[in-house]
Motif scaffolding. Structure first.
Motif: not given
Ligand SMILES: [Zn+2]
Length: 497
Positions: A122-135, A446-458
């Motif tokens: 999970f932490q890798k998937r979440f981190a990948f989402g953060q990378l995409l949010l940053n271009g 700010r919407q990332v494919a394949g993950i709800d980043m708001e939920k994942a943040r919790v």
């Protein structure tokens, strides 16, 4: 023909040709970036067809991003891929009292995985989402091994490959391995311990992983070998790693010339600096990607330049720890290829470019040796060169359609001037508006494919709090968490009711 963002479906490659336009486009000519005012980029099936003005062909859709910069996606070769633990130590020193070196008691009790396999995935998937949010469109992940039983595991990396495929991030993967670790024998006394067989097993697992995963998910996933830290690798392990990298046609990344403890340990074990030790063994080449070079000597840097070694510069994590690459501009003048990395939270490449600009000028004692564009080059062209990818890091016909769109009129942004200067001095990836990877829509608004980043943040926070609760077990004398990480100010709690 639709004109707006709504015509894009998150996680999908748009059908037919897509034309994107904005006030600025980073084009490319004769080996260097160009700024195209009101430029256009056309791509189809993951490949860029056209970059310029007034595309004459037919397109299925045209999307105007307005006052924005259409940029090649950023390349992060020390990409934060866990819930960062280095930030816990920012105001808490020294590291050996704060769970960053295994005490003898923890080693004797038997180190264990402080996260479950699901949490690791999970932490890798979440981190990948953060990378995409940053271009960031290409990532070679890095994570801490302090909370691991030993090295990284095949299971979490199989999950990471699938996460990259589902989110749409280009990745260079394989589990990190090592033949040793640092152990705290008594306060301040840190010594290396070795288990070389475990290192060989880790390398063999990584090779098998790369053979199986390389090219998967439409070639988004490729392999890179990642022995963890030079001071905990034996010469035999590094020789086998280099040979495997050559056989597999991949790069290998090895942290070295990055800290006083490493420099002292390598000198004690091998009688020289790490780059000099590797040079003697013939292990410096353009296969090697070496974060962070903050403790590199003049001789080390000369060896990097001679042998085509790429540096990964991560100015935020280095600067916060009190060190810098000295200097970015001097390394460029030597002809060393420099790529960029985020390494720590926030996984914000634009922030790193700003810190890189500032620290370089402090090191140089002058402002004129480095420009914003030099840092931007490192995060695009430098990363691509380190990976040996002529089709990444620039927007040109025939290159992969890895694109980041940055707003230039965000309300928190500095006045918009030259777009590259504006982005670098703005220092925040929060202005990232959209990301395409291999022509696929990986992030929009700010919407990332394949993950709800708001939920994942919790979920990420709960998992992180669980890890922090385990810190006493691997801190000297096992003090309570409140003592390991002292608050910035005394905490007052509500004692009523
Ligand atoms: Zn690093």
């Amino acid at each position: 023909m639709s004109k707006d963002l709504a015509s894009l479906t998150l996680g999908r490659r748009p059908e037919g040709r897509t034309l994107v336009t904005a006030s600025w486009v980073v084009g490319h000519k004769d080996g260097s970036h160009r700024l195209l005012q009101n430029g256009e980029v056309v791509f189809e099936n993951g490949e860029i067809l056209f970059v310029g003005h007034r595309f004459a062909g037919e397109v299925a859709r045209r999307i105007d991003f307005g006052n924005a910069l259409i940029s090649p996606g950023l390349i992060d070769l020390d990409a934060l891929s866990d819930l960062d633990t280095t930030i816990l130590g920012i105001d808490n020193h020294p590291g050996w009292t704060k769970g960053r070196v295994w005490p003898r008691s923890y080693v004797d009790a038997g180190p264990y995985e402080m996260y479950s396999q699901n949490e690791l995935a999970f932490q890798k998937r979440f981190a990948f989402g953060q990378l995409l949010l940053n271009g960031i469109t290409t990532a070679a992940p890095i994570a801490s091994l302090f909370y691991r039983e030993w090295g990284e595991t095949i299971g979490e990396f199989d999950a990471a490959a699938d996460a990259a495929g589902e989110l749409g991030l280009r990745v260079y993967l394989s589990p990190a391995y090592r033949s040793g670790g640092m152990v705290l024998e008594s306060p301040g006394q840190i010594v290396p311990i070795f288990d070389e067989e475990r290192g060989f097993q880790g390398l063999n697992d990584a090779i098998a992983y790369i053979e199986r995963q390389h090219g998967r998910h439409g070639d988004l996933v490729r392999g890179m070998l990642a022995p963890d830290r030079v001071e905990t690798s034996t010469l035999d392990l590094l020789q086998r790693t280099d040979a495997a990298a050559r056989d597999l046609g991949v790069k290998f990344r090895l942290h070295m010339a990055q800290g006083a403890m490493e420099v002292d340990t390598v000198r004690m074990l091998h009688g020289s600096t790490a780059p000099a030790w590797l040079a003697k063994a013939g292990l410096l080449s353009d296969r090697l990607i070496a974060p962070h070079a903050t403790n590199a000597t003049e001789e080390d840097l000369a060896l990097y330049a001679q042998n085509g070694v790429s540096i990964v510069h991560c100015p935020l994590v280095s600067g916060r720890g009190g060190s810098t690459l000295n200097s970015f501009s001097a390394c460029r003048k030597r002809g060393i290829n420099i790529a960029m990395g985020t390494d720590t939270a926030p996984a914000d490449m634009l922030m790193n470019l700003l810190v890189g600009l500032i620290t370089c000028r402090i090191n140089d004692g002058a402002p004129h040796q480095v420009r914003s564009a030099d840092l931007y080059d490192a995060a695009t062209l430098g990363g691509a060169r380190a990976l040996g990818r002529a089709d990444l890091g620039h927007l040109s016909p025939g290159a992969r359609a890895d694109i980041a769109v940055f707003d230039l009129d965000d309300t928190v942004m500095a006045p918009s001037i030259d777009p590259i200067t504006t982005l670098v001095t703005g220092g925040s990836g929060k202005v990232t508006r959209a990301v395409f990877v291999d022509g696929r829509v990986s992030m929009v608004n700010r919407q990332v494919a394949g993950i709800d980043m708001e939920k994942a943040r919790v979920q990420a926070q709960a998992q992180y709090d669980g890890l922090i609760a385990k810190y006493p077990e691997r801190s000297w004398n096992s003090p309570p968490v409140s003592e390991i990480f002292s608050p910035s100010y005394p905490i007052e709690v509500d004692t009523h009711g």
